[in-house]
Design a protein around this motif. Structure first.
Motif, PDB file in Angstrom:
ATOM      1  N   GLY A 113       0.811  -1.200   0.000  1.00  0.00           N
ATOM      2  CA  GLY A 113       0.000   0.000   0.000  1.00  0.00           C
ATOM      3  C   GLY A 113       0.847   1.253   0.000  1.00  0.00           C
ATOM      4  O   GLY A 113       2.075   1.217  -0.021  1.00  0.00           O
ATOM      5  N   GLN A 114       0.162   2.373   0.036  1.00  0.00           N
ATOM      6  CA  GLN A 114       0.857   3.655   0.043  1.00  0.00           C
ATOM      7  C   GLN A 114       1.632   3.852   1.335  1.00  0.00           C
ATOM      8  O   GLN A 114       1.244   3.378   2.397  1.00  0.00           O
ATOM      9  CB  GLN A 114      -0.155   4.785  -0.114  1.00  0.00           C
ATOM     10  N   LEU A 115       2.724   4.584   1.223  1.00  0.00           N
ATOM     11  CA  LEU A 115       3.421   5.061   2.402  1.00  0.00           C
ATOM     12  C   LEU A 115       2.613   6.206   2.996  1.00  0.00           C
ATOM     13  O   LEU A 115       1.889   6.909   2.295  1.00  0.00           O
ATOM     14  CB  LEU A 115       4.820   5.522   2.028  1.00  0.00           C
ATOM     15  N   SER A 116       2.762   6.429   4.298  1.00  0.00           N
ATOM     16  CA  SER A 116       1.958   7.451   4.966  1.00  0.00           C
ATOM     17  C   SER A 116       2.842   8.521   5.581  1.00  0.00           C
ATOM     18  O   SER A 116       4.007   8.280   5.920  1.00  0.00           O
ATOM     19  CB  SER A 116       1.082   6.813   6.049  1.00  0.00           C
ATOM     20  N   PHE A 117       2.268   9.729   5.731  1.00  0.00           N
ATOM     21  CA  PHE A 117       3.051  10.828   6.289  1.00  0.00           C
ATOM     22  C   PHE A 117       2.152  11.843   6.972  1.00  0.00           C
ATOM     23  O   PHE A 117       0.944  11.929   6.709  1.00  0.00           O
ATOM     24  CB  PHE A 117       3.875  11.519   5.192  1.00  0.00           C
ATOM     25  N   TYR A 118       2.773  12.597   7.897  1.00  0.00           N
ATOM     26  CA  TYR A 118       2.204  13.830   8.439  1.00  0.00           C
ATOM     27  C   TYR A 118       2.991  14.982   7.821  1.00  0.00           C
ATOM     28  O   TYR A 118       4.204  14.880   7.614  1.00  0.00           O
ATOM     29  CB  TYR A 118       2.365  13.937   9.959  1.00  0.00           C
ATOM     30  N   GLU A 119       2.296  16.092   7.574  1.00  0.00           N
ATOM     31  CA  GLU A 119       2.948  17.276   7.010  1.00  0.00           C
ATOM     32  C   GLU A 119       2.715  18.466   7.945  1.00  0.00           C
ATOM     33  O   GLU A 119       1.622  19.021   7.993  1.00  0.00           O
ATOM     34  CB  GLU A 119       2.390  17.581   5.612  1.00  0.00           C
ATOM     35  N   PHE A 120       3.759  18.844   8.698  1.00  0.00           N
ATOM     36  CA  PHE A 120       3.660  19.986   9.598  1.00  0.00           C
ATOM     37  C   PHE A 120       4.175  21.249   8.907  1.00  0.00           C
ATOM     38  O   PHE A 120       5.035  21.183   8.029  1.00  0.00           O
ATOM     39  CB  PHE A 120       4.446  19.726  10.880  1.00  0.00           C
ATOM     40  N   GLY A 161      -2.902   6.750  13.371  1.00  0.00           N
ATOM     41  CA  GLY A 161      -1.960   5.752  12.906  1.00  0.00           C
ATOM     42  C   GLY A 161      -0.517   6.010  13.293  1.00  0.00           C
ATOM     43  O   GLY A 161      -0.200   6.802  14.178  1.00  0.00           O
ATOM     44  N   ARG A 162       0.361   5.294  12.610  1.00  0.00           N
ATOM     45  CA  ARG A 162       1.801   5.493  12.758  1.00  0.00           C
ATOM     46  C   ARG A 162       2.364   5.835  11.388  1.00  0.00           C
ATOM     47  O   ARG A 162       2.415   4.973  10.502  1.00  0.00           O
ATOM     48  CB  ARG A 162       2.486   4.240  13.304  1.00  0.00           C
ATOM     49  N   PRO A 163       2.812   7.051  11.177  1.00  0.00           N
ATOM     50  CA  PRO A 163       3.280   7.435   9.844  1.00  0.00           C
ATOM     51  C   PRO A 163       4.666   6.884   9.543  1.00  0.00           C
ATOM     52  O   PRO A 163       5.486   6.682  10.440  1.00  0.00           O
ATOM     53  CB  PRO A 163       3.317   8.965   9.928  1.00  0.00           C
ATOM     54  N   ASP A 164       4.926   6.651   8.269  1.00  0.00           N
ATOM     55  CA  ASP A 164       6.281   6.303   7.853  1.00  0.00           C
ATOM     56  C   ASP A 164       7.197   7.520   7.914  1.00  0.00           C
ATOM     57  O   ASP A 164       8.390   7.396   8.212  1.00  0.00           O
ATOM     58  CB  ASP A 164       6.265   5.757   6.419  1.00  0.00           C
TER      59      ASP A 164
END
Length: 386
Positions: A2-9, A64-67
């Protein structure tokens, strides 16, 4: 996979999101500015976005837990054109609010595998290097090994925009050896490690320096568009200046700059360049305003008045005639690698500020493809051990 995940601050208009591309899924985005948040919503929707101070972000707000967690924290206090207060200023100290979020995630077993930070190169020298030391110490205490690179957007776009990128990796995971160098002796000094970076690294406390990594990043082979190809014929948000206004700009140039401009005009061909007004020593112990132009096919670094600088001016020489105007909002967006279907704010000032405060999209893309994704072992179909 699946896609990788991220947060964007400090997300601004979502330029890091654009750079990461479709292989990534945003779980959470944050910015303090409502005007920038409007642009983010217009282009990506608002489901993932929370508008407010990073110091007020609680772990319960984060799914979740982002990559990856990306943070282009405010540069105003670190920029040479800004206040010079470094982390003693109210804006750039938002970095510690960002790190508090990461530390809280660590306590819950949800720490991201990779952190990526972006800022001006002034972060290397701010307060005699103490701020760079503080960044390294915070990353080390949070459980990361880290390294830094200086990447200029001019390798991808016709804009001179060197920026500091710090990539940190969970200390519990070993980076692939092909992504790690031995330091300056194996040639890393050239493309990504200028003298200021080497000095900042040398100034790290021994305990912090144990977590330093010399990252390897391939050099790009990008087809850089010509500056002239990014310009609008008749933009709707800026006007060509009168001859008198343009003459006033020329009068602010040093004699050498005026001579170069006259030589270009005498050539008869169309040439486009950019100009900034700056305060320079006048040779008599005082200071004076100067207009400094460049016609090397590369625009100067986009800045905003909020950062303590003037807006960039476009100069066009053709057939002996000279005219000038401000860069348009769309031109500024193109210089950051934003596509033309990206929805800009309606007001010129907001559009220009959005671009000037952002991170160049193709630089993010190159960093992700060349380092971040390999660190996550995407190509082999494996994820780092948590």
């Amino acid at each position: 996979m699946g896609q990788l995940s991220f947060y964007e601050f400090f997300a601004g208009g979502g330029m890091a999101r654009l750079g990461l591309g479709d292989g990534w899924r945003c779980l959470f985005a944050n910015d303090l500015s409502e005007s920038k948040a409007q642009s983010y919503r217009a282009n990506f929707g608002g489901e993932d976005l929370w508008v407010g101070d990073v110091h007020d972000v609680a772990p319960a707000m984060l799914p979740g837990r982002p990559d990856l967690v990306w943070g282009s924290f405010p540069c105003q206090d670190l920029s040479l054109a800004g206040s010079g207060k470094g982390f003693g200023g109210s804006r750039s100290s938002a970095f510690f609010g960002f790190m508090a979020v990461v530390t809280a995630l660590r306590a819950e077993g949800r720490a991201p595998r990779i952190l990526a930070l972006e800022n001006v190169c002034g972060a290397l020298t701010a307060r005699g290097g103490r701020d760079f030391e503080a960044i390294g110490r915070a990353l080390s205490l949070a459980g990361y090994r880290f390294g830094a690179l200086v990447i200029d957007a001019a390798r991808f776009l016709p804009q001179s925009r060197p920026r500091l990128f710090i990539v940190a990796m969970d200390r519990a995971a070993a980076p692939p050896p092909e992504l790690v160098g031995d330091g300056p002796e194996d040639g890393l000094v050239g493309p990504w490690s200028p003298r200021a970076l080497l000095a900042a690294r040398a100034g790290l406390d021994e305990e912090v320096a144990r977590d330093w990594v010399w990252w390897r990043l391939p050099e790009p082979r990008a087809n850089i568009p010509a500056l002239a190809s990014l310009l609008e014929d008749e933009p709707s948000d800026v006007r060509w200046r009168s001859r008198a206004e343009t003459d006033d700009l020329v009068a602010l140039m040093a004699p050498l700059h005026r001579a170069r401009l006259a030589a270009l005009a005498a050539g008869g061909e169309r040439r486009v360049g950019t100009l900034y007004r700056r305060i320079r020593p006048d040779g008599a112990g005082g200071k004076a305003q100067r207009a400094e132009a460049r016609f090397d096919g590369v625009a100067g670094c986009l800045r905003t008045p909020a950062g303590g600088s003037s807006r960039q001016i476009l100069l066009e020489v053709e057939g002996g005639a000279l005219r000038s105007r401000l860069l348009s909002g769309r031109e500024a967006a193109r210089l950051m690698g934003l596509p033309d279907d990206y929805r800009l704010p309606a007001r010129y000032n907001d559009a220009y500020r959005l671009a000037g405060d952002g991170v160049a999209v193709p630089v993010v893309r190159w960093l992700a493809r060349g380092l971040i994704e390999p660190l996550l072992d995407v190509s082999a179909g494996r994820r780092l051990a948590g």
